[in-house]
Write an enzyme that holds these catalytic residues in place. Structure first.
Site, PDB file in Angstrom:
ATOM      1  N   ASP A 189     -13.712 -61.832-100.477  1.00 16.49           N
ATOM      2  CA  ASP A 189     -14.405 -62.444-101.601  1.00 16.49           C
ATOM      3  C   ASP A 189     -15.851 -61.951-101.545  1.00 16.49           C
ATOM      4  O   ASP A 189     -16.179 -61.083-100.737  1.00 16.49           O
ATOM      5  CB  ASP A 189     -14.303 -63.976-101.552  1.00 16.49           C
ATOM      6  CG  ASP A 189     -15.129 -64.627-100.447  1.00 16.49           C
ATOM      7  OD1 ASP A 189     -15.745 -63.903 -99.618  1.00 16.49           O
ATOM      8  OD2 ASP A 189     -15.167 -65.862-100.399  1.00 16.49           O
ATOM      9  N   HIS A 190     -16.709 -62.490-102.405  1.00 22.04           N
ATOM     10  CA  HIS A 190     -18.087 -61.984-102.457  1.00 22.04           C
ATOM     11  C   HIS A 190     -18.839 -62.182-101.141  1.00 22.04           C
ATOM     12  O   HIS A 190     -19.688 -61.386-100.794  1.00 22.04           O
ATOM     13  CB  HIS A 190     -18.859 -62.629-103.613  1.00 22.04           C
ATOM     14  CG  HIS A 190     -19.010 -64.111-103.489  1.00 22.04           C
ATOM     15  ND1 HIS A 190     -17.982 -64.979-103.784  1.00 22.04           N
ATOM     16  CD2 HIS A 190     -20.044 -64.865-103.086  1.00 22.04           C
ATOM     17  CE1 HIS A 190     -18.395 -66.218-103.575  1.00 22.04           C
ATOM     18  NE2 HIS A 190     -19.640 -66.177-103.155  1.00 22.04           N
ATOM     19  N   CYS A 201     -13.743 -63.901 -95.826  1.00 23.40           N
ATOM     20  CA  CYS A 201     -14.403 -64.730 -96.832  1.00 23.40           C
ATOM     21  C   CYS A 201     -15.307 -65.721 -96.113  1.00 23.40           C
ATOM     22  O   CYS A 201     -15.520 -65.599 -94.907  1.00 23.40           O
ATOM     23  CB  CYS A 201     -13.384 -65.428 -97.724  1.00 23.40           C
ATOM     24  SG  CYS A 201     -12.415 -66.710 -96.920  1.00 23.40           S
ATOM     25  N   GLY A 202     -15.797 -66.696 -96.826  1.00 21.71           N
ATOM     26  CA  GLY A 202     -16.731 -67.649 -96.240  1.00 21.71           C
ATOM     27  C   GLY A 202     -16.156 -68.415 -95.061  1.00 21.71           C
ATOM     28  O   GLY A 202     -16.752 -68.467 -93.991  1.00 21.71           O
ATOM     29  N   THR A 203     -14.982 -69.011 -95.227  1.00 23.49           N
ATOM     30  CA  THR A 203     -14.379 -69.792 -94.142  1.00 23.49           C
ATOM     31  C   THR A 203     -13.063 -69.214 -93.650  1.00 23.49           C
ATOM     32  O   THR A 203     -12.659 -69.502 -92.535  1.00 23.49           O
ATOM     33  CB  THR A 203     -14.087 -71.239 -94.585  1.00 23.49           C
ATOM     34  OG1 THR A 203     -13.086 -71.215 -95.602  1.00 23.49           O
ATOM     35  CG2 THR A 203     -15.343 -71.944 -95.074  1.00 23.49           C
ATOM     36  N   GLY A 204     -12.375 -68.456 -94.490  1.00 24.68           N
ATOM     37  CA  GLY A 204     -11.056 -67.938 -94.133  1.00 24.68           C
ATOM     38  C   GLY A 204      -9.924 -68.887 -94.478  1.00 24.68           C
ATOM     39  O   GLY A 204      -8.765 -68.491 -94.518  1.00 24.68           O
ATOM     40  N   GLY A 230      -9.170 -70.728 -97.361  1.00 29.11           N
ATOM     41  CA  GLY A 230      -8.504 -70.506 -98.648  1.00 29.11           C
ATOM     42  C   GLY A 230      -7.707 -69.220 -98.666  1.00 29.11           C
ATOM     43  O   GLY A 230      -6.583 -69.177 -99.174  1.00 29.11           O
ATOM     44  N   HIS A 269       1.329 -65.533 -80.298  1.00 26.06           N
ATOM     45  CA  HIS A 269       2.078 -66.801 -80.318  1.00 26.06           C
ATOM     46  C   HIS A 269       2.638 -67.169 -81.682  1.00 26.06           C
ATOM     47  O   HIS A 269       3.610 -67.914 -81.769  1.00 26.06           O
ATOM     48  CB  HIS A 269       1.196 -67.954 -79.810  1.00 26.06           C
ATOM     49  CG  HIS A 269       0.870 -67.855 -78.360  1.00 26.06           C
ATOM     50  ND1 HIS A 269       1.711 -68.301 -77.373  1.00 26.06           N
ATOM     51  CD2 HIS A 269      -0.210 -67.336 -77.725  1.00 26.06           C
ATOM     52  CE1 HIS A 269       1.179 -68.075 -76.188  1.00 26.06           C
ATOM     53  NE2 HIS A 269      -0.004 -67.478 -76.377  1.00 26.06           N
ATOM     54  N   ASN A 270       2.012 -66.665 -82.739  1.00 25.51           N
ATOM     55  CA  ASN A 270       2.409 -67.078 -84.088  1.00 25.51           C
ATOM     56  C   ASN A 270       2.837 -65.930 -84.978  1.00 25.51           C
ATOM     57  O   ASN A 270       3.126 -66.151 -86.152  1.00 25.51           O
ATOM     58  CB  ASN A 270       1.254 -67.840 -84.767  1.00 25.51           C
ATOM     59  CG  ASN A 270       0.757 -68.983 -83.925  1.00 25.51           C
ATOM     60  OD1 ASN A 270      -0.327 -68.915 -83.378  1.00 25.51           O
ATOM     61  ND2 ASN A 270       1.559 -70.024 -83.787  1.00 25.51           N
TER      62      ASN A 270
END
Length: 101
Positions: free
Chosen positions: A8-9, A65-68, A70, A98-99
């Protein structure tokens, strides 16, 4: 290795630097989302990267992105994709081992 990158931006500068580094190391790179700092609808970029990975056109996908949060939710909507929010090398390694993220 082919790697799909999306941002994102808030992640556009980082994704461009990462793309340059990966290309210098011989990797194929595709970019999605805001590559010039413009505002974009981040779920579309996340979905496009997820589609590239699910279809086998990219072996890995990286979203910035900002937090990851979304972006990981949006990428996880793609069948066959497991996305995780990682903040350092350890969480990245654990998410992968693990995932299968």
């Amino acid at each position: 290795m082919n790697i799909a990158l999306g941002a994102d931006h808030r992640g556009s500068d980082a994704i461009n630097r990462l793309a340059e580094r990966l290309r210098s190391e011989g990797h194929g790179v595709t970019l999605h989302g805001a590559t010039g700092g413009e505002t974009c609808d981040y779920p579309i970029a996340a979905y496009e990267v997820g589609q590239e990975v699910a279809a086998g056109r990219a072996e890995r996908g990286v979203l910035v992105c900002g937090t990851g949060i979304g972006m990981s939710i949006a990428a996880n909507k793609v069948a066959g994709v497991r996305a995780a929010v990682v903040t350092n090398e350890l969480t990245s390694q654990l998410a992968r081992s693990h995932n299968a993220a």
